[in-house]
Scaffold this motif. Structure first.
Motif, short mmCIF file in Angstrom:
data_model
loop_
_atom_site.label_atom_id
_atom_site.label_comp_id
_atom_site.label_asym_id
_atom_site.label_seq_id
_atom_site.Cartn_x
_atom_site.Cartn_y
_atom_site.Cartn_z
N TYR A 1 -3.17 -4.18 7.78
CA TYR A 1 -2.43 -2.99 7.34
C TYR A 1 -0.92 -3.17 7.55
O TYR A 1 -0.24 -2.32 8.12
CB TYR A 1 -2.96 -1.75 8.08
CG TYR A 1 -2.56 -0.46 7.39
CD1 TYR A 1 -3.01 -0.15 6.12
CD2 TYR A 1 -1.71 0.45 8.01
CE1 TYR A 1 -2.64 1.01 5.47
CE2 TYR A 1 -1.33 1.64 7.37
CZ TYR A 1 -1.80 1.90 6.11
OH TYR A 1 -1.42 3.06 5.46
N ASN B 1 -5.74 3.24 -0.85
CA ASN B 1 -4.60 2.68 -0.13
C ASN B 1 -4.96 2.26 1.29
O ASN B 1 -4.16 1.59 1.96
CB ASN B 1 -3.47 3.72 -0.06
CG ASN B 1 -2.61 3.70 -1.30
OD1 ASN B 1 -2.11 2.66 -1.71
ND2 ASN B 1 -2.45 4.86 -1.92
N ASN C 1 2.53 -4.53 5.10
CA ASN C 1 2.87 -4.91 3.72
C ASN C 1 4.36 -5.20 3.60
O ASN C 1 5.17 -4.62 4.32
CB ASN C 1 2.42 -3.82 2.74
CG ASN C 1 3.20 -2.54 2.90
OD1 ASN C 1 4.27 -2.39 2.31
ND2 ASN C 1 2.71 -1.60 3.71
N GLN D 1 -4.13 -3.59 -1.31
CA GLN D 1 -2.72 -3.52 -1.70
C GLN D 1 -2.64 -3.75 -3.21
O GLN D 1 -3.59 -4.26 -3.82
CB GLN D 1 -1.90 -4.59 -0.97
CG GLN D 1 -1.85 -4.34 0.53
CD GLN D 1 -0.84 -5.23 1.25
OE1 GLN D 1 0.09 -5.78 0.66
NE2 GLN D 1 -1.03 -5.38 2.55
N SER E 1 0.90 -1.15 0.00
CA SER E 1 0.00 0.00 0.00
C SER E 1 0.95 1.20 0.00
O SER E 1 2.00 1.16 0.64
CB SER E 1 -0.84 -0.10 1.28
OG SER E 1 -1.49 1.08 1.54
#
Ligand code: SIN
Length: 284
Positions: free
Chosen positions: A201, A250, A203, A254, A107
């Motif tokens: 959340y 975002n 990545n 992703q 993201s």
């Protein structure tokens, strides 16, 4: 803007790319958007997490910027060369001398204190085939986790670090980059500020570790969570054509740019809309 799931679409017809994420908004014209179009695009973005536009051949760079500004302030990315006339435009260009490197699930700019709301990417020059962008629904990825794990994750905080990707790309030491962009903490599970939904959340590009955990344990758990984005059931895949744009949230999904077109040329321009500080709300 509050999330209004009942918004009717009068300016375009949504055409789903997959059951769980992504819609082409057929018939939308971005060259001269009015309040109704902006309101409907925003509602569609919240509903589908990523929306696509076709045949915007007449759209200029200035109109791309204006369209993005209708959704919030724009960011300037540190990878944008100094003195560029439109500093809010991030040019992503690859060809015979540079292989595409956006092929990791992420993201955008989660290394910021207030990571971006969304990004709007416009195709400038495309390979004949390849260079698709894939998107993955991180709300669904959270909802499908085992409840015990969900509860544990909701109490965790992760550290995000720009240097993981951009130290090499900007040819700078991590410590130098950290002077301007120190590592930031965000909840591992964030609440979407408009839909109220929970989502994963972290990545693989920017998340460094989970706070308060042994490094190996943190790496193992993060790896498990990163791999959730890889499941095709959560994904859609967009095939670019001249005149195409993608606008993704975002805060909800992703993305991954397939790097399969080397040594052909692929040039895109990305404009990124500022977001807010991620939080976790236990009451939603
Ligand atoms: C990005 O990672 O923001 C760029 C995606 C793309 O080039 O398709």
């Amino acid at each position: 803007m509050a999330y209004d799931a009942a918004t009717e679409f009068t300016r375009f017809e949504p055409h789903l790319l997959s059951p769980n994420i992504g819609a082409e908004l057929l018939g939308a014209d971005l060259t001269n958007p009015d309040d109704t179009l902006i309101k409907e695009v925003r509602a569609a973005l919240l509903k589908y997490q990523v929306v696509f536009f076709r045949d915007q051949h007449e759209l200029t760079r200035a109109q791309h910027l204006d369209f993005a500004r209708a959704f919030g302030d724009l960011e300037i990315h540190p990878a944008t060369p100094k003195n560029q006339p439109d500093p809010e435009v991030l040019r992503i260009a690859h060809g015979p001398n540079s292989r595409g490197i956006e092929n990791n699930w992420h993201s955008d700019v989660t290394w910021r204190e207030e990571p971006s709301l969304g990004s709007i990417l416009r195709a400038i020059e495309l390979p004949e085939i390849g260079g698709d962008t894939l998107f993955s629904n991180m709300v669904l990825a959270y909802e499908d986790l085992d409840e015990g794990l969900q509860n544990r994750l909701c109490e965790m905080t992760a550290v995000h670090d720009i240097a993981r990707v951009f130290a090499k790309r900007l040819n700078k030491d991590a410590s130098k980059l950290h002077e301007r962009f120190p590592p930031k903490e965000h909840p591992v599970i964030r609440t979407h500020p408009e839909t109220g939904k929970r989502l994963i959340y972290v990545n693989v590009a920017f998340t460094d570790y989970i706070k308060g955990m042994d490094r190996d344990e943190s790496d193992q758990l993060l790896k498990y969570l990163y791999h959730r984005a890889w499941l095709p059931e959560y994904q859609c895949r967009f095939r670019w054509a001249p005149g195409s744009l993608a606008f993704w949230d975002n805060r909800a999904c992703q993305h991954y740019a397939a790097s399969d077109y080397f040594p052909n040329v692929r040039i895109m321009e990305r404009v990124t809309i500022a977001g807010d500080k991620p939080y976790f709300d236990a009451s939603t």
